[in-house]
Design an enzyme around this catalytic site. Sequence first.
Site, mmCIF file in Angstrom:
data_model
loop_
_atom_site.group_PDB
_atom_site.id
_atom_site.type_symbol
_atom_site.label_atom_id
_atom_site.label_comp_id
_atom_site.label_asym_id
_atom_site.label_seq_id
_atom_site.Cartn_x
_atom_site.Cartn_y
_atom_site.Cartn_z
ATOM 1 N N LYS A 132 0.775 -1.201 -0.086
ATOM 2 C CA LYS A 132 0.057 0.047 -0.113
ATOM 3 C C LYS A 132 0.918 1.434 -0.137
ATOM 4 C CE LYS A 132 -4.253 -2.039 1.240
ATOM 5 N NZ LYS A 132 -3.797 -3.557 1.228
HETATM 6 C C1 PLP Z 1 -4.617 -4.639 0.779
HETATM 7 C C2 PLP Z 1 -3.746 -6.032 0.568
HETATM 8 C C3 PLP Z 1 -4.221 -7.143 0.061
HETATM 9 C C4 PLP Z 1 -5.151 -6.911 -0.947
HETATM 10 O O1 PLP Z 1 -4.992 -5.870 -2.047
HETATM 11 P P1 PLP Z 1 -6.355 -5.378 -2.808
HETATM 12 O O2 PLP Z 1 -5.783 -4.348 -3.681
HETATM 13 O O3 PLP Z 1 -7.264 -4.964 -1.925
HETATM 14 O O4 PLP Z 1 -6.843 -6.636 -3.613
HETATM 15 C C5 PLP Z 1 -3.423 -8.177 0.091
HETATM 16 N N1 PLP Z 1 -2.305 -8.393 0.914
HETATM 17 C C6 PLP Z 1 -1.962 -7.305 1.646
HETATM 18 C C7 PLP Z 1 -0.655 -7.446 2.598
HETATM 19 C C8 PLP Z 1 -2.489 -6.201 1.626
HETATM 20 O O5 PLP Z 1 -2.448 -5.061 2.669
#
Ligand code: PLP
Length: 461
Positions: free
Chosen positions: A112
């Site tokens: 993120k």
């Molecule tokens: C947010 C997240 C996901 C999922 O990603 P999306 O874009 O919501 O599909 C998977 N793994 C981790 C560690 C995350 O923080």
Amino acid sequence: MHYISTRGQGPALTFEQAMLTGLARDGGLYVPETVPTLTTDQIAAMAGQSYEQIAYTVMRPFIGETFTDDAFRGLIDAAYAGFGHAARAPLVQLAPNHFLLELFHGPTLAFKDFAMQIIGQMFQVSLRRSGQRITIVGATSGDTGSAAIEAFRGLDGVDVFILYPHGRVSEVQRRQMTTPVEANVHALAVDGDFDDCQAAVKDMFNDMAFRDAVGLAGVNSINWGRVLAQVVYYFSSAVSLGAPHRPVSFTVPTGNFGDIFAGYIARQMGLPIEQLVVATNQNDILHRTLQTGAYTKEGVTPTISPSMDIQVSSNFERVLFDAYGRDGAVVSQQMADLKNGGFEISQGAIGMLRDTFASGRASEAETSAAIKRYVADHGELLCPHSAVGAHVAEDHLGSVPMITLATAHPAKFPAAVEEATGMHPALPPRMADLFDRPERLTRVPNDVAALQSLIAERTSR
Ligand SMILES: *Cc1c(COP(=O)(O)O)cnc(C)c1O
């Protein structure tokens, strides 16, 4: 370059407006009116370039007049300067033709950060220019919240409120949200699950009076700026394995569908991607949908990969819009049906989705087993989300290199990793004192009116 809503009613916006707005006023999500493409030569020229140079080439066609070229280069450099790895998104080999894209070298140890750090930079430039004040409200199953707080802490003109499900995020995730000392940071522990948090945020965005009163802005994965930032590492990793001359495949641990949607955009831009594999944990609405053609809600079961514990994947609406030939009225109707439990996808639309995505799921036992196996046989300690990805990827290996996205650092989920391997993953030295810092949070009921008055009160300072 204009952005249009998936429900067909919201006004067309510029990149800057779409980024600052988040959710469209008709409840839809913004998508580019047309996706720009890169030529084979432009993609080939990325070989050997820095992550920042590739980011510029990939993102520049989408931002229109929002930033000058120099300002945009500056934003990108500032966004990734705090990462703990010079390659930003390094690729390591797991097995013959299976690679791991490490997306966890940012300040909060999850992918993120790639999007949120640049969103923070872009918001700051925009707000300075307009003198506006905004209130960021977001829902998190753990990683979005910490990444947003890290990106916006201490910025002028912004308050950031993050709703997370009380007791359902890991201790590292919680501490990353509750230990920043800046007064503009507000961590709200909601008595409910992630879908409750997400629904509360959606309700606030749909309350136009409230939205205007506090200057609401969203940075959840529905924010187009975030999706765009994630397109970059599909290019950087594919090029380092020989694209555009050689195709690659990706497996993506998926929750809200933002990350894999970025892969879909990369493919539309001209990156030769053979398979795009959606990997889910036992909260498998997306896998079930691709198999059955029906998108139906079931309760959320907590798992050891909590950032994927959701039953409604917000960004799925974006690909549904394309699957229905960009008919906003149909999408609008289906999203209304979703409130009552679910909907059937038409023959034509499900055909398009099945041609575009493959999918698989990992149970809790399979996830733990994958964590254990990848340490023993491949020398890699995976977080549970990345382990879901690696497990599912194994069913899709072929002659084309498979890149599995490692979405978080194992130290962000130490309990699950220790349970599976007996090894305690250490935090990187730059955040070793996380457990010594004092925490600051507010417990709140799962009640939109109560949340709205708390936010209104704190932003009227
Ligand atoms: C947010 C997240 C996901 C999922 O990603 P999306 O874009 O919501 O599909 C998977 N793994 C981790 C560690 C995350 O923080």
